[in-house]
Enzyme design. Structure first.
Site, PDB file in Angstrom:
ATOM      1  N   GLY B 165      -8.298  11.297  -0.068  1.00 40.72           N
ATOM      2  CA  GLY B 165      -9.531  11.996   0.721  1.00 40.72           C
ATOM      3  C   GLY B 165      -9.459  13.421   0.554  1.00 40.72           C
ATOM      4  N   LYS B 237      -8.643   6.206   5.483  1.00 39.69           N
ATOM      5  CA  LYS B 237      -8.435   5.147   6.136  1.00 39.69           C
ATOM      6  C   LYS B 237      -7.713   5.040   7.462  1.00 39.69           C
ATOM      7  CE  LYS B 237      -8.492   2.991   1.724  1.00 39.69           C
ATOM      8  NZ  LYS B 237      -7.797   2.483   0.446  1.00 39.69           N
ATOM      9  N   ASN B 291      -5.903   2.281  -7.802  1.00 39.12           N
ATOM     10  CA  ASN B 291      -4.490   3.087  -7.303  1.00 39.12           C
ATOM     11  C   ASN B 291      -3.596   2.134  -8.032  1.00 39.12           C
ATOM     12  OD1 ASN B 291      -5.729   4.857  -5.808  1.00 39.12           O
ATOM     13  ND2 ASN B 291      -6.313   3.272  -4.028  1.00 39.12           N
ATOM     14  N   ARG B 293      -0.282   1.191  -7.586  1.00 39.81           N
ATOM     15  CA  ARG B 293       0.792   1.124  -6.798  1.00 39.81           C
ATOM     16  C   ARG B 293       0.519   0.403  -5.636  1.00 39.81           C
ATOM     17  NH1 ARG B 293      -1.758   3.412  -2.620  1.00 39.81           N
ATOM     18  NH2 ARG B 293      -3.166   5.311  -2.857  1.00 39.81           N
ATOM     19  N   ARG B 337      -3.924   1.829  11.796  1.00 39.18           N
ATOM     20  CA  ARG B 337      -2.746   2.951  11.240  1.00 39.18           C
ATOM     21  C   ARG B 337      -2.649   3.608  12.603  1.00 39.18           C
ATOM     22  NH1 ARG B 337      -3.995   4.835   5.379  1.00 39.18           N
ATOM     23  NH2 ARG B 337      -4.707   3.076   4.165  1.00 39.18           N
TER      24      ARG B 337
END
Lengths: 71, 444
Positions: B165, B237, B291, B293, B337
């Site tokens: 972001g 996120k 992404n 990974r 998170r």
């Protein structure tokens, strides 16, 4: 009446935008801190002159440390 | 399977990867900076090697020092976690050249997806839908203003090499675009060393939905389901869930098929995530980026599929077959998170952790990077822990999340746990009918 602008958190000083003696308006960016991969601009809360600038780029500031004095 | 693994990362994800490796009987090696010496991941590894000071460029991002640690410890494989060197093709190649097993996709696949402009063009050619946008990097404000004449407002301005972001913003006018372009360019230079900018039509009220894929050692690609990541602040996120409440069965199938096609287009091996934007009303989706990974929010997929994604990553890297036969997601899982930040303005709040008590119970999983007595420094991202809950259905997952948030005791610094109390009580979130604008609306 002089206004002390303080750091809101532990951070690294990334950029010093103003210099001592500069005139600033309410809301002007004084320095840009960096903490936890986020840039945090520190703003003047009143118009005046930068009387003191107490940080340099690369410094670490603690929560509550005075960054600048605007008068 | 290799006998030893070095994890080139820190915090919760280093600990998470070490856990699966240890369970497979692999000897574990952690690398750490000076300020991270007391963190749990350093203590829990079989061996820990100090690689430098707090500044990431002199420790976690320093390819030479990481490889020296690998040589010194005799590590046979390296897992990069997420962030830091995880999507650095040069690092992946250096690992391979050193004769060490790289736990991730090929450097070519990382490169193909790392440049967002190229990735968009490639996906479009592979038949994966993309939003209207620039086909070449935009170099100047004038070019940006010219390009938007074709794309139309609102437009998303982002760093072609970017992630997390950083440097992203939405512009709704020429004036906003000029400002957004300058900001994006400065940040792209500073954070990614590459000023290339991409413009893409911004879809209002969209949901951010991504698909977890695994490219297996034998070349097959399987999709493990989607995750809804629409709860965001500053385009980052904050909470994720699976399945997505905004994706119908027909769209889900289309998205999973598209993600598999996207991965096949770059001959993808190992774990990857295809990020998309979904219009919940029309049930259309467009590709955003891939992404290359392990993703932060991978645990929700693990909770619903019963598949340990890190274990599969290690098996794939070793050339072994996966330990699952079919993918049948069940129930509902949510991840919160837990950040070291104030819950109102979401500003960073580093500090000392005086108390730390994680919730436990049925359907509760906590992946944390810290413990009582640790200091959270301003040098790294604010993620303290991922609080995940599982339920037979969404209502049960949410109820367990409410209880777990109330039971999570942290003192000494500010966390966003109070925000989650609000979120889990927010009518739009509870109904499942929300989009990426939810957090902004909660704070307006």
């Amino acid at each position: 009446m002089a206004e002390e602008v303080r750091a809101e958190m532990v951070a690294n000083v990334w950029k010093v935008v103003v210099a001592q003696g500069d005139s600033v308006a309410d809301g002007d960016t004084l320095v840009i801190l960096e903490s936890m991969k986020m840039e945090i601009p520190v703003l003047a809360e009143s118009a005046g002159t930068v009387q003191e600038l107490r940080v340099n780029e690369g410094d670490v500031v603690q929560e509550g440390d005075v960054i600048a004095v605007i008068g | 399977m290799f006998e030893s693994l070095l994890v080139a990362n820190r915090g919760e994800i280093a600990r998470r990867v070490l856990r699966s490796a240890a369970r497979l009987g692999v000897r574990t090696v952690a690398v750490h900076s000076e300020v991270d010496a007391d963190l749990p991941f350093v203590r829990e590894a079989d061996e820990a090697i100090l690689i430098g000071p707090a500044a990431p460029a002199e420790s976690y991002l320093d390819i030479k020092r990481v490889l020296e640690a690998a040589a010194r410890s005799g590590a046979e494989a390296i897992h990069p976690g997420y962030g830091f060197l995880a999507e650095n093709a040069e690092f992946a190649q250096a690992v391979i050249d050193a004769g060490i097993t790289w736990v991730g996709p090929s450097p070519d696949a990382i490169d193909a997806m790392g440049d967002k402009v190229k990735a968009r063009n490639r996906m479009s050619a592979a038949g994966v839908p993309v939003a209207p946008g620039t086909k070449d990097p935009v170099g100047t404000v004038e070019d940006a203003l010219a390009a938007v004449a074709d794309i139309g407002y609102p437009v998303m301005v982002k760093a072609s090499a970017g992630g997390g972001g950083i440097g992203m913003s939405v512009a709704r006018s020429g004036e906003e675009l000029t400002a957004a372009f300058e900001t994006a360019r400065t940040r792209a230079e500073r954070f990614f060393g590459n000023p290339a900018i991409l413009l893409e039509r911004y879809i209002e009220n969209a949901r951010h939905v991504e698909v977890q894929i695994l490219g297996l050692a034998d070349g097959r690609v399987v999709a493990l389901g989607e995750r809804d990541c629409s709860v965001q602040r500053r385009h980052q996120k904050v909470a994720e869930e699976t399945p997505s409440p905004g994706v119908g069965e027909e769209l889900r199938q289309r998205m999973l098929d598209g993600a598999v096609r996207a991965a096949q287009a770059v001959d993808y091996r190992n774990a990857g995530t295809v990020e998309c934007l979904v219009d919940p009303v029309t049930q259309d989706y467009v590709f955003l980026e891939m992404n290359t990974r392990l993703q932060v929010e991978h645990p929700v997929t693990e909770l619903c599929t019963g598949i340990d994604i890190v274990e599969q990553q290690l098996l794939i890297a070793a050339g072994d077959a996966p330990t699952f036969t079919d993918v049948t997601p069940r129930g509902h899982a949510i991840e919160l998170r837990v950040y070291a930040e104030d819950p109102k303005r979401f500003l960073p709040s580093p500090g000392h952790i005086d108390t730390w008590a994680e919730p436990t119970g049925d359907g509760v999983r906590v992946d944390s990077g810290y413990a009582a007595g640790n200091t959270v420094t301003p040098s790294y991202d604010p993620l303290l822990a991922k609080l995940c809950t599982y339920g037979a259905d969404r209502a049960e997952a949410l109820e367990r999340a409410r209880r777990a948030v109330a039971d999570f005791q942290v003192s000494g610094l500010k966390t966003n746990l109070p925000f989650f109390v609000e979120l889990l009580d927010n009518p739009d979130f509870v109904s499942g009918d929300y989009d990426t604008g939810l957090v902004d609306r909660m704070r307006r």
